[in-house]
Scaffold this active site. Structure first.
Site, PDB file in Angstrom:
ATOM      1  CB  CYS A  88      -0.898   0.001   1.231  1.00  0.00           C
ATOM      2  SG  CYS A  88      -2.278  -1.154   1.053  1.00  0.00           S
TER       3      CYS A  88
ATOM      4  CB  CYS B  76      -4.261  -0.642  -1.198  1.00  0.00           C
ATOM      5  SG  CYS B  76      -2.681  -1.428  -0.882  1.00  0.00           S
TER       6      CYS B  76
END
Ligand SMILES: Nc1nc2c(c(=O)[nH]1)N1CN2[C@@H]2O[C@H](COP(=O)(O)OP(=O)(O)OC[C@H]3O[C@@H]1[C@H](O)[C@@H]3O)[C@@H](O)[C@H]2O
Length: 266
Positions: free
Chosen positions: A105, A187
């Site tokens: 992420c 993400c």
């Protein structure tokens, strides 16, 4: 005598499959998955890979178990013996499942018409990943490939040109499928490097604008951070306050993803 006739491939307007395609593909795949052979690593990936390995270990090393020959076979099976203007996204799904990777992420970098700058950035900021820092993006970058419905061989003489022959050709469909998967897996906060020397830094007709933007998951991606960079020595044509970036901002707002923009990030 017929057996000695070289197989006649259909004639297209684009350049043919890259010579030694299979050797290049396998060589790049082993370089990427084995890592422990520093002398093989291209200079620009050497330091990047060691640092990336620390961050990316669980994903990259798991790829080592996936035999490069199986990945190359799955890649080939997506387009060989098929009309190169009839290749579908589904044709690439077995390959995507075999070689799928997720980026940590907050580490995904998209780009559009800024390929060189984006990769200079991920070389310096080694914890960041563009699509070409993943296995399939790395092995396929810069290559051309196509087959022929009447042959089990690649066509090295010519392949379809995106404009003159067909849009859904074996190469364009691959990048569309891979880019879509790259965006779906993103993400946290994601970055995009856009070209402020163009009148429209953001284009809905680009892969970023037409595929990646629409495949970010709002429940996974909370912010898209755009950097509008213009060529040094050229006056900027577009900027964060330009209409094309306003279009991008509005798309993000409708998708419940926060949007920030910086002109000429240092
Ligand atoms: N070698 C690579 N090619 C591509 C990547 C990529 O990451 N590596 N792509 C797409 N792509 C192919 O390159 C052209 C030119 O992109 P260009 O016109 O310069 O910019 P795009 O937004 O179309 O495509 C760049 C965007 O899509 C992925 C990458 O993750 C970037 O965020 C585009 O038509 C695609 O077929």
């Amino acid at each position: 005598r017929l057996w000695h006739q070289p197989l006649k491939h259909r004639e297209w307007n684009g350049t043919g499959s890259t010579a030694h395609f299979q050797d290049i593909f396998l060589g790049r795949c082993y370089i990427y998955t084995q890592l422990v052979q520093p002398e093989f690593r291209p200079y620009h990936m050497q330091h990047t890979f060691e640092t990336k390995l620390l961050i990316f270990t669980s994903h990259v090393l798991s790829l080592r178990d996936r035999d490069c020959k199986k990945i190359e076979e799955a890649f080939r099976n997506a387009f060989i013996s098929k009309d190169p203007c009839e290749v579908t996204e589904e044709d690439y799904h077995p390959l995507m499942e075999l070689a799928s990777q997720t980026v940590p992420c907050d580490k995904t970098v998209f780009w559009s018409r800024t390929k060189e700058l984006a990769h200079q950035y991920t070389w310096v900021r080694q914890e960041m990943f563009t699509l070409e820092n993943t296995l399939l993006g790395y092995v396929a970058d810069g290559l051309t490939w196509c087959g022929d419905s009447g042959s089990s061989e690649m066509n090295y003489q010519s392949c379809p040109d995106w404009r003159k022959d067909c849009k859904n050709n074996s190469v364009t469909v691959f990048w569309k499928v891979l880019s879509k998967m790259f965006a779906e897996n993103a993400c946290g906060m994601v970055q995009v490097v856009l070209n402020g020397s163009l009148s429209n830094a953001f284009s809905k007709d680009s892969t970023f604008g037409g595929v990646e933007v629409h495949n970010l998951h709002p429940e996974k991606v909370h912010t898209l951070q755009a950097w509008v960079m213009h060529d040094i020595g050229k006056s900027p044509s577009d900027s964060c306050s330009g209409s094309s970036i306003m279009d991008l901002k509005s798309i993000m707002s409708k998708r419940n993803i926060k949007f920030t923009c910086q002109d000429n990030y240092r």
